[in-house]
Design a protein around this motif. Sequence first.
Motif, PDB file in Angstrom:
ATOM      1  N   ASN A  18       0.737  -1.292  -0.036  1.00 26.62           N
ATOM      2  CA  ASN A  18      -0.060   0.151  -0.139  1.00 26.62           C
ATOM      3  C   ASN A  18       0.987   1.267  -0.038  1.00 26.62           C
ATOM      4  O   ASN A  18       0.371   2.317  -0.347  1.00 26.62           O
ATOM      5  CB  ASN A  18      -1.007  -0.024   1.267  1.00 26.62           C
ATOM      6  CG  ASN A  18      -1.885  -1.088   0.927  1.00 26.62           C
ATOM      7  OD1 ASN A  18      -2.449  -1.443  -0.102  1.00 26.62           O
ATOM      8  ND2 ASN A  18      -2.648  -1.398   1.983  1.00 26.62           N
ATOM      9  N   LEU A  21       1.523   2.592  -3.709  1.00 25.37           N
ATOM     10  CA  LEU A  21       0.531   3.293  -4.476  1.00 25.37           C
ATOM     11  C   LEU A  21       0.502   4.552  -5.147  1.00 25.37           C
ATOM     12  O   LEU A  21      -0.165   4.858  -6.064  1.00 25.37           O
ATOM     13  CB  LEU A  21      -1.039   2.968  -3.668  1.00 25.37           C
ATOM     14  CG  LEU A  21      -1.563   1.541  -3.446  1.00 25.37           C
ATOM     15  CD1 LEU A  21      -2.363   1.604  -2.493  1.00 25.37           C
ATOM     16  CD2 LEU A  21      -1.839   1.177  -4.818  1.00 25.37           C
ATOM     17  N   ASN A  26       2.853   3.485  -8.385  1.00 27.32           N
ATOM     18  CA  ASN A  26       1.445   3.429  -8.887  1.00 27.32           C
ATOM     19  C   ASN A  26       0.864   1.956  -8.445  1.00 27.32           C
ATOM     20  O   ASN A  26       1.371   1.035  -8.073  1.00 27.32           O
ATOM     21  CB  ASN A  26       1.191   3.460 -10.312  1.00 27.32           C
ATOM     22  CG  ASN A  26       2.021   2.898 -11.244  1.00 27.32           C
ATOM     23  OD1 ASN A  26       1.941   1.472 -11.019  1.00 27.32           O
ATOM     24  ND2 ASN A  26       2.323   3.273 -12.294  1.00 27.32           N
ATOM     25  N   VAL A  27      -0.354   1.625  -8.960  1.00 25.66           N
ATOM     26  CA  VAL A  27      -1.216   0.458  -8.470  1.00 25.66           C
ATOM     27  C   VAL A  27      -0.244  -0.877  -8.988  1.00 25.66           C
ATOM     28  O   VAL A  27      -0.207  -1.888  -8.320  1.00 25.66           O
ATOM     29  CB  VAL A  27      -2.556   0.344  -8.986  1.00 25.66           C
ATOM     30  CG1 VAL A  27      -2.735   0.339 -10.320  1.00 25.66           C
ATOM     31  CG2 VAL A  27      -3.317  -0.688  -8.350  1.00 25.66           C
ATOM     32  N   ARG A  28       0.220  -0.831  -9.948  1.00 27.59           N
ATOM     33  CA  ARG A  28       1.097  -1.833 -10.876  1.00 27.59           C
ATOM     34  C   ARG A  28       2.218  -2.213  -9.808  1.00 27.59           C
ATOM     35  O   ARG A  28       2.900  -3.528  -9.522  1.00 27.59           O
ATOM     36  CB  ARG A  28       1.838  -1.523 -12.098  1.00 27.59           C
ATOM     37  CG  ARG A  28       2.521  -2.510 -12.680  1.00 27.59           C
ATOM     38  CD  ARG A  28       3.812  -2.054 -13.285  1.00 27.59           C
ATOM     39  NE  ARG A  28       4.489  -0.997 -12.492  1.00 27.59           N
ATOM     40  CZ  ARG A  28       4.717   0.244 -13.300  1.00 27.59           C
ATOM     41  NH1 ARG A  28       4.697   0.141 -14.457  1.00 27.59           N
ATOM     42  NH2 ARG A  28       5.288   1.133 -12.505  1.00 27.59           N
ATOM     43  N   ASN A  90      -8.370  -6.975  -5.703  1.00 22.28           N
ATOM     44  CA  ASN A  90      -8.360  -5.549  -5.884  1.00 22.28           C
ATOM     45  C   ASN A  90      -7.496  -5.215  -6.778  1.00 22.28           C
ATOM     46  O   ASN A  90      -7.506  -4.398  -7.454  1.00 22.28           O
ATOM     47  CB  ASN A  90      -8.538  -4.958  -4.556  1.00 22.28           C
ATOM     48  CG  ASN A  90      -9.919  -5.169  -3.879  1.00 22.28           C
ATOM     49  OD1 ASN A  90     -10.677  -5.861  -4.236  1.00 22.28           O
ATOM     50  ND2 ASN A  90     -10.105  -4.197  -2.880  1.00 22.28           N
ATOM     51  N   PHE A  91      -6.094  -5.646  -6.463  1.00 18.55           N
ATOM     52  CA  PHE A  91      -4.904  -5.323  -7.268  1.00 18.55           C
ATOM     53  C   PHE A  91      -4.927  -5.640  -8.447  1.00 18.55           C
ATOM     54  O   PHE A  91      -4.607  -4.764  -9.354  1.00 18.55           O
ATOM     55  CB  PHE A  91      -3.759  -5.794  -6.599  1.00 18.55           C
ATOM     56  CG  PHE A  91      -3.314  -4.937  -5.249  1.00 18.55           C
ATOM     57  CD1 PHE A  91      -3.375  -3.689  -5.268  1.00 18.55           C
ATOM     58  CD2 PHE A  91      -2.552  -5.528  -4.277  1.00 18.55           C
ATOM     59  CE1 PHE A  91      -2.841  -2.749  -4.219  1.00 18.55           C
ATOM     60  CE2 PHE A  91      -2.149  -4.865  -3.310  1.00 18.55           C
ATOM     61  CZ  PHE A  91      -2.243  -3.530  -2.923  1.00 18.55           C
ATOM     62  N   GLU A  93      -7.719  -5.964 -10.193  1.00 17.73           N
ATOM     63  CA  GLU A  93      -8.789  -5.100 -10.921  1.00 17.73           C
ATOM     64  C   GLU A  93      -8.323  -3.661 -11.247  1.00 17.73           C
ATOM     65  O   GLU A  93      -8.834  -3.036 -12.320  1.00 17.73           O
ATOM     66  CB  GLU A  93      -9.998  -5.129 -10.029  1.00 17.73           C
ATOM     67  CG  GLU A  93     -10.617  -6.581  -9.935  1.00 17.73           C
ATOM     68  CD  GLU A  93     -12.067  -6.650  -8.798  1.00 17.73           C
ATOM     69  OE1 GLU A  93     -12.860  -7.392  -9.104  1.00 17.73           O
ATOM     70  OE2 GLU A  93     -11.926  -5.815  -8.159  1.00 17.73           O
ATOM     71  N   ASP A  94      -7.411  -3.293 -10.287  1.00 20.58           N
ATOM     72  CA  ASP A  94      -6.892  -2.102 -10.534  1.00 20.58           C
ATOM     73  C   ASP A  94      -5.921  -1.727 -11.397  1.00 20.58           C
ATOM     74  O   ASP A  94      -5.880  -0.777 -11.998  1.00 20.58           O
ATOM     75  CB  ASP A  94      -6.496  -1.651  -8.950  1.00 20.58           C
ATOM     76  CG  ASP A  94      -7.484  -1.006  -8.023  1.00 20.58           C
ATOM     77  OD1 ASP A  94      -8.788  -0.852  -8.387  1.00 20.58           O
ATOM     78  OD2 ASP A  94      -7.323  -1.029  -6.871  1.00 20.58           O
ATOM     79  N   LYS A  97      -7.701  -1.515 -14.546  1.00 21.30           N
ATOM     80  CA  LYS A  97      -8.174  -0.132 -14.811  1.00 21.30           C
ATOM     81  C   LYS A  97      -7.141   0.829 -15.267  1.00 21.30           C
ATOM     82  O   LYS A  97      -7.215   1.605 -15.927  1.00 21.30           O
ATOM     83  CB  LYS A  97      -8.854   0.285 -13.513  1.00 21.30           C
ATOM     84  CG  LYS A  97     -10.191  -0.420 -13.235  1.00 21.30           C
ATOM     85  CD  LYS A  97     -10.863   0.148 -11.902  1.00 21.30           C
ATOM     86  CE  LYS A  97     -11.870  -0.627 -11.304  1.00 21.30           C
ATOM     87  NZ  LYS A  97     -12.336  -0.194  -9.882  1.00 21.30           N
ATOM     88  N   TRP A  98      -6.091   0.705 -14.613  1.00 25.32           N
ATOM     89  CA  TRP A  98      -4.754   1.434 -14.920  1.00 25.32           C
ATOM     90  C   TRP A  98      -4.367   1.252 -16.434  1.00 25.32           C
ATOM     91  O   TRP A  98      -4.124   2.074 -17.014  1.00 25.32           O
ATOM     92  CB  TRP A  98      -3.602   1.047 -13.847  1.00 25.32           C
ATOM     93  CG  TRP A  98      -2.478   1.536 -14.324  1.00 25.32           C
ATOM     94  CD1 TRP A  98      -2.093   3.042 -14.017  1.00 25.32           C
ATOM     95  CD2 TRP A  98      -1.298   0.923 -14.739  1.00 25.32           C
ATOM     96  NE1 TRP A  98      -0.758   3.220 -14.319  1.00 25.32           N
ATOM     97  CE2 TRP A  98       0.039   2.092 -15.039  1.00 25.32           C
ATOM     98  CE3 TRP A  98      -0.918  -0.291 -15.124  1.00 25.32           C
ATOM     99  CZ2 TRP A  98       1.185   1.625 -15.421  1.00 25.32           C
ATOM    100  CZ3 TRP A  98       0.226  -0.594 -15.773  1.00 25.32           C
ATOM    101  CH2 TRP A  98       1.307   0.407 -15.922  1.00 25.32           C
ATOM    102  N   LYS A 101      -6.957   2.872 -18.867  1.00 29.17           N
ATOM    103  CA  LYS A 101      -6.662   4.238 -18.507  1.00 29.17           C
ATOM    104  C   LYS A 101      -5.503   4.688 -19.349  1.00 29.17           C
ATOM    105  O   LYS A 101      -5.534   5.760 -20.301  1.00 29.17           O
ATOM    106  CB  LYS A 101      -6.678   4.846 -17.494  1.00 29.17           C
ATOM    107  CG  LYS A 101      -6.404   6.113 -17.081  1.00 29.17           C
ATOM    108  CD  LYS A 101      -6.257   6.605 -15.597  1.00 29.17           C
ATOM    109  CE  LYS A 101      -5.856   8.107 -15.440  1.00 29.17           C
ATOM    110  NZ  LYS A 101      -5.754   8.452 -14.256  1.00 29.17           N
TER     111      LYS A 101
END
Length: 223
Positions: A18, A21, A26-28, A90-91, A93-94, A97-98, A101
């Motif tokens: 976390n 992030l 970033n989330v990756r 969640n990671f 899925e995020d 999305k990343w 985007k």
Amino acid sequence: MVSKPKYLEPVEIKELANKHLNGKFNVRDAALIAFSGMSYLTLLDLSLIRVKDLITESGKVYKQTVLPAEFNANGKQKVVIIPDKPPLLNFIEDVIKWRNKEKFGLSNLGTYCGLNPESRFFLDNDGNEFLLTPRAKGNNEIAKMQPTKLRRHFDKFVFPLGVTPQGLNRSFLLNFYSESIKDGKPSQTIQSLVKLTGLTVETIRRQVYREPRTVKEVLEQMY
């Protein structure tokens, strides 16, 4: 002087992920750390794992998936479990999305959440793969390649002293063993770890024995 390897408890792994992030991360990056310490994905696995290894054609995240045997020097498949709860689910899925985007590795077929199923799931900041390099000239066997680019990427992360990608992998092994052994079935625990890590029984047995703690450390843990 080389620092003593540090192994993290599950809550520490979540916190470390976390912390990556935001800012220059970033989330990756958070997902890479989480999958290193909350499964047994090595830097080679993380460089190679594809979109279709993690999500279905309809865009659902697999609850259980298998990495090809060719990824593993032992020639064994590796099972990856995605619990139906945070943070791994969640990671994933995020990261999807990343990528959408940033328009990294997209497909116009309307499947796999809009991503190219054959593309590597984890891409760099320019949308490129974390490429591998041969350990020996002319030897392009996948399991014997080096994850040079991703290793350099991990070097940018802010880790506590003694924490390494390999240490995060072993943290998963130790944490799983400690939790599963509470059922009192060490042989079953070892067999589960063979499936989850792709390691041999002998290697797992060697690694699950923690280094002896001092008397002070034992008493502090007790009380």
